[in-house]
Design a protein around this motif. Structure first.
Motif, PDB file in Angstrom:
ATOM      1  N   UNK A   9       0.870  -1.177   0.000  1.00 50.53           N
ATOM      2  CA  UNK A   9       0.000   0.000   0.000  1.00 50.53           C
ATOM      3  C   UNK A   9       0.907   1.227   0.000  1.00 50.53           C
ATOM      4  N   UNK A  10       0.779   2.082  -1.031  1.00 53.94           N
ATOM      5  CA  UNK A  10       1.693   3.218  -1.156  1.00 53.94           C
ATOM      6  C   UNK A  10       0.984   4.566  -1.118  1.00 53.94           C
ATOM      7  N   UNK A  11      -0.294   4.568  -0.844  1.00 49.95           N
ATOM      8  CA  UNK A  11      -1.048   5.813  -0.776  1.00 49.95           C
ATOM      9  C   UNK A  11      -2.486   5.569  -1.171  1.00 49.95           C
ATOM     10  N   UNK A  12      -3.336   6.507  -0.838  1.00 45.76           N
ATOM     11  CA  UNK A  12      -4.768   6.336  -1.057  1.00 45.76           C
ATOM     12  C   UNK A  12      -5.062   5.922  -2.494  1.00 45.76           C
ATOM     13  N   UNK A  13      -5.690   4.761  -2.640  1.00 46.49           N
ATOM     14  CA  UNK A  13      -6.093   4.271  -3.949  1.00 46.49           C
ATOM     15  C   UNK A  13      -5.014   3.562  -4.733  1.00 46.49           C
ATOM     16  N   UNK A  14      -3.840   3.337  -4.137  1.00 51.18           N
ATOM     17  CA  UNK A  14      -2.717   2.834  -4.924  1.00 51.18           C
ATOM     18  C   UNK A  14      -1.974   1.722  -4.199  1.00 51.18           C
ATOM     19  N   UNK A  15      -1.725   0.640  -4.931  1.00 52.75           N
ATOM     20  CA  UNK A  15      -0.805  -0.397  -4.488  1.00 52.75           C
ATOM     21  C   UNK A  15       0.220  -0.609  -5.593  1.00 52.75           C
ATOM     22  N   UNK A  16       1.369  -1.151  -5.220  1.00 53.55           N
ATOM     23  CA  UNK A  16       2.375  -1.475  -6.222  1.00 53.55           C
ATOM     24  C   UNK A  16       3.149  -2.700  -5.789  1.00 53.55           C
ATOM     25  N   UNK A  17       3.768  -3.357  -6.761  1.00 58.20           N
ATOM     26  CA  UNK A  17       4.603  -4.520  -6.483  1.00 58.20           C
ATOM     27  C   UNK A  17       6.004  -4.029  -6.149  1.00 58.20           C
ATOM     28  N   UNK A  18       6.508  -4.453  -5.006  1.00 56.77           N
ATOM     29  CA  UNK A  18       7.832  -4.026  -4.556  1.00 56.77           C
ATOM     30  C   UNK A  18       8.719  -5.230  -4.269  1.00 56.77           C
ATOM     31  N   UNK A  19      10.018  -5.040  -4.444  1.00 55.32           N
ATOM     32  CA  UNK A  19      10.981  -6.015  -3.930  1.00 55.32           C
ATOM     33  C   UNK A  19      11.023  -5.868  -2.416  1.00 55.32           C
ATOM     34  N   UNK A  62      -8.267  -0.388   3.619  1.00 53.33           N
ATOM     35  CA  UNK A  62      -6.975   0.285   3.807  1.00 53.33           C
ATOM     36  C   UNK A  62      -6.566   1.041   2.552  1.00 53.33           C
ATOM     37  N   UNK A  63      -6.717   0.401   1.402  1.00 52.29           N
ATOM     38  CA  UNK A  63      -6.271   1.018   0.150  1.00 52.29           C
ATOM     39  C   UNK A  63      -7.110   2.251  -0.176  1.00 52.29           C
ATOM     40  N   UNK A  64      -8.354   2.266   0.239  1.00 50.69           N
ATOM     41  CA  UNK A  64      -9.189   3.455   0.030  1.00 50.69           C
ATOM     42  C   UNK A  64      -8.820   4.597   0.975  1.00 50.69           C
ATOM     43  N   UNK A  65      -7.918   4.353   1.904  1.00 53.42           N
ATOM     44  CA  UNK A  65      -7.553   5.381   2.865  1.00 53.42           C
ATOM     45  C   UNK A  65      -8.518   5.501   4.018  1.00 53.42           C
ATOM     46  N   UNK A  66      -9.278   4.440   4.288  1.00 57.91           N
ATOM     47  CA  UNK A  66     -10.300   4.495   5.314  1.00 57.91           C
ATOM     48  C   UNK A  66      -9.826   3.920   6.656  1.00 57.91           C
ATOM     49  N   UNK A  67      -8.521   3.700   6.775  1.00 55.79           N
ATOM     50  CA  UNK A  67      -7.943   3.276   8.048  1.00 55.79           C
ATOM     51  C   UNK A  67      -6.677   4.097   8.272  1.00 55.79           C
ATOM     52  N   UNK A  68      -5.987   3.815   9.349  1.00 55.63           N
ATOM     53  CA  UNK A  68      -4.725   4.505   9.642  1.00 55.63           C
ATOM     54  C   UNK A  68      -3.524   3.686   9.173  1.00 55.63           C
ATOM     55  N   UNK A  69      -3.713   2.834   8.187  1.00 47.54           N
ATOM     56  CA  UNK A  69      -2.614   2.015   7.665  1.00 47.54           C
ATOM     57  C   UNK A  69      -1.483   2.895   7.133  1.00 47.54           C
ATOM     58  N   UNK A  70      -0.230   2.593   7.483  1.00 53.32           N
ATOM     59  CA  UNK A  70       0.896   3.393   6.999  1.00 53.32           C
ATOM     60  C   UNK A  70       1.265   3.035   5.568  1.00 53.32           C
ATOM     61  N   UNK A  71       1.758   3.999   4.836  1.00 51.63           N
ATOM     62  CA  UNK A  71       2.258   3.710   3.492  1.00 51.63           C
ATOM     63  C   UNK A  71       3.450   2.761   3.585  1.00 51.63           C
ATOM     64  N   UNK A  72       3.516   1.854   2.633  1.00 52.07           N
ATOM     65  CA  UNK A  72       4.578   0.860   2.619  1.00 52.07           C
ATOM     66  C   UNK A  72       4.190  -0.470   3.238  1.00 52.07           C
ATOM     67  N   UNK A  73       2.998  -0.525   3.860  1.00 51.58           N
ATOM     68  CA  UNK A  73       2.536  -1.771   4.476  1.00 51.58           C
ATOM     69  C   UNK A  73       2.370  -2.849   3.407  1.00 51.58           C
ATOM     70  N   UNK A  74       2.950  -4.016   3.637  1.00 52.92           N
ATOM     71  CA  UNK A  74       2.769  -5.150   2.725  1.00 52.92           C
ATOM     72  C   UNK A  74       1.462  -5.832   3.088  1.00 52.92           C
TER      73      UNK A  74
END
Length: 406
Positions: A9-19, A62-74
């Motif tokens: 999770x990298x920000x409201x509305x956005x996920x990405x594949x990370x190493x 979480x991805x919608x920004x409706x929780x307090x999830x931090x950016x970068x959470x896998x």
């Protein structure tokens, strides 16, 4: 050592594949990891090569920004995989085992675990009872939408499939054991669904559809599913459910058309805190709507199972009370009708072995009911977008290309 990739999770509305780091038998610092858990050793754990790992509606909150999830959470708590490494204290789980992982992380040692309340284990999350992989405020255990994942307390937590070849033939069904099938089943059991019951299930997303299939498995006479989404309602009808389009108005008016009476024996809330209004309010978020309508349509003495997610912190809520999880529910109505209420995380281990046997012996086709749809791990961002737009599918991520035959 193998590499690893995961869905972040990298920000409201956005996920990405990370190493990301390959799992170790110790919990390292990272996004969302509780500081008291950093450095926690897990010789009781195993490392899995994920065979299937699903996108859940709870992830979407979480991805919608409706929780307090931090950016970068896998992300990711619905995990099915092959054991590739075994911690030194693991006795019964072996390398090569194909297993389902309950989304609840539980120690097996505390009072609640010994009472079967594995959704509220006391020893895995320093902040509060209960924990899960890749989820906000759940202790910071790294999520399973990845190629590899650590599973602690493996002898207690994992469910081994008895025959690998048989399991792979039914893997799209079996991957639902990690969460949505037991969760839907739990909603029905706690609502009191039994042979001959009439049941109203609010929500035709994957959990609601799993609850509907569960109600049928438990012997319900009539299963009615309510939603705003025409495609999801069609999916519910595809396996024998009656449906209610709540955009047309009060569910009670359509329930009476189906049953001849405006009430049901049991109600299941599979929507949660992002509920929409009914009728003219269908485009407006009204988080208490489902709970209040369920009390309205459930008969006196009936039960309400509430597996839908409700949170204590919602930064996107429409008002100050809802931002801290306070909703205007008609508790007086529920009291007057002597309703029973059951809430909270499903204790997956209470059900998953029995539901596995139902799958393996063809008593239920849960993957068909929820329209399980395999996609590559790299396609997770598309899966999140389509799911968020209302696709009538349950997206199953395939990190290693093992589901091509499924």
């Amino acid at each position: 050592m193998a590499g690893n990739k995961g869905v972040a999770y990298v920000g409201k509305g956005t996920v990405e594949i990370q190493d990301i780091a390959y799992p170790e038998f110790v919990l390292r610092d990272g996004p969302g990891v509780n500081k008291a858990n950093v450095g926690r050793e897990t010789p009781h754990g195993v490392i899995l090569k994920n065979v299937a790992t699903n996108i859940c509606g709870s992830d979407q909150h979480m991805v919608r920004g409706r929780t307090t999830a931090p950016e970068g959470l896998i992300l990711g708590h619905e995990i099915t995989g092959e054991v590739v490494e075994v911690g030194r204290d693991v006795e019964f789980v072996k390398r090569g085992d194909l297993v389902s992982v309950p989304f609840n992380i539980a120690c097996g040692r505390c009072r609640n675990c010994k009472e079967g309340k594995t959704g509220i284990c006391l020893n895995v999350n320093p902040d509060r009872p209960g924990s899960a992989y890749g989820y906000v405020d759940m202790g910071g255990w790294v999520g399973g939408q990845a190629e590899y994942v650590l599973v602690p307390y493996a002898d207690w937590n994992v469910l081994k499939f008895p025959d690998r070849d048989q399991a792979m033939e039914k893997i799209l069904d079996l991957t639902m054991l990690s969460d949505i099938f037991p969760t839907g089943f739990h909603g029905c059991v706690t609502a009191g669904v039994t042979v001959g019951s009439t049941v109203y299930i609010a929500g035709a997303g994957p959990v609601g559809l799993a609850a509907a299939a569960s109600a049928q498995l438990l012997g319900a006479a009539v299963v009615i599913v309510g939603d705003l989404n025409a495609d999801r309602l069609a999916q519910a009808r595809s396996f024998g459910c009656e449906t209610v389009d709540v955009s047309r108005g009060d569910p009670k008016d359509q329930i009476v058309e189906i049953l001849g009476v405006p009430e049901v024996d049991c109600g299941v809330d599979a929507v949660g805190f992002e509920a929409r209004g009914h009728g003219h309010d269908a485009g407006t978020e009204k988080p208490a709507t489902v709970l209040n309508s369920m009390m309205d349509v459930t008969r006196a003495g009936g039960g309400l199972g509430i597996p839908g997610l409700y949170v204590t912190g919602d930064p996107g809520a429409a008002d100050a009370a809802a931002r801290e999880g306070s909703l205007s529910i008609r508790i007086g109505l529920g009291w007057a009708k002597s309703h029973t209420f059951a809430t909270g995380q499903c204790p997956v281990m209470r059900y998953h072995r029995r539901l596995m046997m139902a799958i393996l012996h063809d008593r239920v086709q849960i993957a068909k009911a929820v329209n399980a749809t395999p996609i590559a791990l790299a396609d997770a961002p598309r899966g999140y977008q389509e799911f968020d737009s209302g696709a009538a599918r349950k997206y199953v991520l395939d990190p290693h290309g093992l589901l091509s035959h499924a």
